[in-house]
Design a protein around this motif. Structure first.
Motif, short mmCIF file in Angstrom:
data_model
loop_
_atom_site.label_atom_id
_atom_site.label_comp_id
_atom_site.label_asym_id
_atom_site.label_seq_id
_atom_site.Cartn_x
_atom_site.Cartn_y
_atom_site.Cartn_z
N THR A 36 -3.07 28.80 14.51
CA THR A 36 -3.81 27.82 13.71
C THR A 36 -3.81 28.23 12.23
O THR A 36 -3.58 27.41 11.34
CB THR A 36 -5.26 27.69 14.20
N LEU A 37 -4.05 29.52 11.98
CA LEU A 37 -4.03 30.01 10.61
C LEU A 37 -2.66 29.82 9.98
O LEU A 37 -2.54 29.35 8.83
CB LEU A 37 -4.43 31.49 10.57
N GLN A 85 -0.34 27.68 10.77
CA GLN A 85 -0.09 26.25 10.54
C GLN A 85 -0.81 25.77 9.29
O GLN A 85 -0.27 24.97 8.52
CB GLN A 85 -0.53 25.45 11.76
N ARG A 86 -2.02 26.24 9.09
CA ARG A 86 -2.77 25.83 7.90
C ARG A 86 -2.11 26.38 6.64
O ARG A 86 -2.05 25.68 5.61
CB ARG A 86 -4.22 26.31 8.01
N LEU A 87 -1.61 27.60 6.69
CA LEU A 87 -0.94 28.16 5.53
C LEU A 87 0.36 27.43 5.23
O LEU A 87 0.74 27.25 4.07
CB LEU A 87 -0.69 29.65 5.74
N THR A 118 0.86 24.28 5.87
CA THR A 118 0.43 23.02 5.27
C THR A 118 0.07 23.22 3.80
O THR A 118 0.45 22.43 2.93
CB THR A 118 -0.78 22.44 6.02
N GLU A 119 -0.66 24.30 3.51
CA GLU A 119 -1.03 24.60 2.13
C GLU A 119 0.22 24.80 1.27
O GLU A 119 0.29 24.31 0.14
CB GLU A 119 -1.91 25.85 2.08
N PHE A 132 -10.27 16.14 6.41
CA PHE A 132 -9.65 17.43 6.72
C PHE A 132 -8.73 17.33 7.93
O PHE A 132 -7.67 17.97 7.98
CB PHE A 132 -10.74 18.47 6.96
N ARG A 135 -4.72 18.63 7.98
CA ARG A 135 -4.19 19.58 8.95
C ARG A 135 -2.87 19.12 9.54
O ARG A 135 -2.08 19.94 10.01
CB ARG A 135 -5.20 19.80 10.08
N CYS A 136 -2.62 17.81 9.54
CA CYS A 136 -1.41 17.26 10.16
C CYS A 136 -0.26 17.09 9.18
O CYS A 136 0.78 16.52 9.54
CB CYS A 136 -1.74 15.91 10.79
N GLY A 144 1.50 19.46 7.61
CA GLY A 144 2.39 20.62 7.46
C GLY A 144 3.87 20.25 7.54
O GLY A 144 4.71 20.89 6.91
#
Length: 260
Positions: A80-81, A83-85, A87-88, A105, A109-110, A112
């Protein structure tokens, strides 16, 4: 926090560790299967499994290994982390113009895997051009806009005239005034109003620039001077549901435009 960061560092320091633990969380694997899956050497797989066993993240049943509930818990959080990075990293360069207040939010998250089109020195209108390319491949367009781009509306008119594209659009009063009064836009506006399957409306509050072409979503980004700064394109189901809800909410509060 220090020991937790050390654990993250332990996993992130080797891509193979992440791949192995992720695979074992999906189900039991042998060493040979893990070597084939990751491309790691036999010694690397053996060392990784030994380290995971010492942390009680995996257990062995004969020749097969599988993640414990704690190992599955750890890799779920790390994935999860990551994937978030990702996306960022995808959105980083366009974040100054991203409509954060209007995109929840769960949608961010989607993004990425989203396509991000930015202007370049040689092609400052690249986001608008990409939006036009997507228009040519679709059969139904729903859009919100706070800006007028002549070429974009010309492409909409072309698609309506040539292929009968179904169009629903909501614009701000300022955009409507431009459509009606600007010499370059007035003819386009008249043609759209006269076409079957086209519905144009005006709303006082249009939250962002948004297009939905069939199931593909485009989020338009502009700066304070209305210059195009990016187009974020996504096929993710969650993004599409949000986009449709956003469009329908704005449409339901809008008024039909006056006939030219």
């Amino acid at each position: 926090m220090g020991s937790s960061l050390e654990t993250v560092e332990f996993l992130a320091r080797s891509e193979h560790r992440v791949e192995v633990l992720d695979a074992l969380a999906d189900g039991p694997h042998t060493r040979a299967e893990l070597r084939e899956l990751t491309g790691a050497s036999s010694s690397t797989i053996s060392r990784t499994l030994r380290e995971f066993e010492n942390r009680y993240w995996v257990r062995r049943e004969g020749h097969r290994f599988e993640a414990t509930s704690m190992g599955a818990f750890v890799i779920e959080g790390l994935v999860t982390l990551l994937q978030r990075l990702e996306t960022e990293e995808t959105l980083r360069e366009v974040m100054p113009w991203f409509p954060s207040a209007d995109v929840d939010f769960a949608v961010v998250r989607c993004l990425g895997d989203a396509e991000v089109v930015q202007p370049t020195e040689s092609d400052p209108m690249a986001p608008v051009r990409r939006a036009g390319q997507q228009l040519r491949a679709g059969t139904r367009l729903r859009f919100l806009t706070t800006q007028v781009t002549v070429r974009y509306f010309e492409v909409v008119r072309e698609r309506v005239a040539s292929d009968g594209m179904e169009v629903e659009g909501v614009v701000t009063p300022r955009v409507y005034d431009t459509l009606v009064n600007d010499s370059a836009m007035a003819a386009v506006y008249r043609d759209l109003c006269a076409a079957d399957g086209v519905s144009l409306l005006v709303a006082e509050e249009v939250p962002l620039i948004l297009q939905i072409i069939d199931t593909r979503v485009g989020i338009g980004l502009v700066d304070e001077a209305a210059n195009p700064r990016g187009l974020i394109c996504s096929d993710a189901d969650r993004v599409r549901r949000w986009a449709v809800d956003t469009f329908e909410t704005c449409r339901d509060g809008a008024e039909p435009v006056s006939e030219p």
